[in-house]
Design an enzyme around this catalytic site. Sequence first.
Site, PDB file in Angstrom:
ATOM      1  N   HIS A   1       0.807  -1.217   0.000  1.00  0.00           N
ATOM      2  CA  HIS A   1       0.000   0.000   0.000  1.00  0.00           C
ATOM      3  C   HIS A   1       0.840   1.267   0.000  1.00  0.00           C
ATOM      4  CE1 HIS A   1       0.751  -0.301   4.414  1.00  0.00           C
ATOM      5  NE2 HIS A   1       0.750   1.010   4.310  1.00  0.00           N
TER       6      HIS A   1
ATOM      7  N   HIS B   1       5.485   6.278  -0.969  1.00  0.00           N
ATOM      8  CA  HIS B   1       6.317   5.078  -1.058  1.00  0.00           C
ATOM      9  C   HIS B   1       5.492   3.811  -0.897  1.00  0.00           C
ATOM     10  CE1 HIS B   1       5.835   5.982   3.217  1.00  0.00           C
ATOM     11  NE2 HIS B   1       5.827   4.657   3.361  1.00  0.00           N
TER      12      HIS B   1
END
Length: 280
Positions: A126, A227
């Site tokens: 995620h 990220h």
Amino acid sequence: MPLVQYSDSESESDEADVPTPSAKRPCHKQSTSGKTSSLPPLPATFHDLYASTTRVSTQDDPSLHGGRKRVIPHVEGNWPTHVYLELYPSKEELTLLGNLLPQPSPSKLGIESLLHSDLGAQLPLHISLSRPVVLRTEQRSSFERSLQTEIESSRIAPFALTPNGLKWVSNYERTRWFLVLRIAKPEHDSLNGLLRLSNCALARFDQPPLYASHGTPHNQDFSDYFHISLAWALKEPNTEEKDRVATSDLKPLQDLRVRFDSVKVKIGNNVSSIPLPTNT
């Protein structure tokens, strides 16, 4: 900037006195368009059905989750909440990502993979759009409706992301280190747009924003901080390991395109998907 913590074992709730929001108007509107994916993804609700984890203890017992300690203690009536984008890499993509992990094996270096569970099952990856925050029982539905209104009234269409770097970074408390895949700034700045929507909805409940702080410019660019975490360690990696990942060859990932068409909201063990607008 250090990363947020987001795992189930550390996203436990903290007692907080959070008022019910009063503002209803959307934060902003933004025009974007997205790219299409060659393979149709599984329905978002498919993975949501299996997102719950079994709670075996409400106490801080690091032995139950790899030595990690809860940052937010469990308190009855409080619900750990997280807003994020979720991805399930294909088998081929998973192999490419696995090749980025330290060798010969992550466990021998004290590094734990986030690609697979201890039993070998593939785990979802995620991109965070919030910190782990806490909502009271009576606020859960209101928060989700508030965020859904923000997203539906925006013009942030489904979009694709590509990686552009690998790095070791710490969480806020420097209790864990994460090997993260950096994300290139997408067309139409969709990640920053979604972050602003999430921060706006959270602010109505007096919850802290992710990356931004109260009073920062509305159009602040946090592209360098988005990220995908691939692995974690309890101790800071040494200089040699940091240098190795910083110079990793990412050419095998140059064709990787990850498409997102919804935002996930996890409140307790309940996960819901908010579709991005498609009629923009």
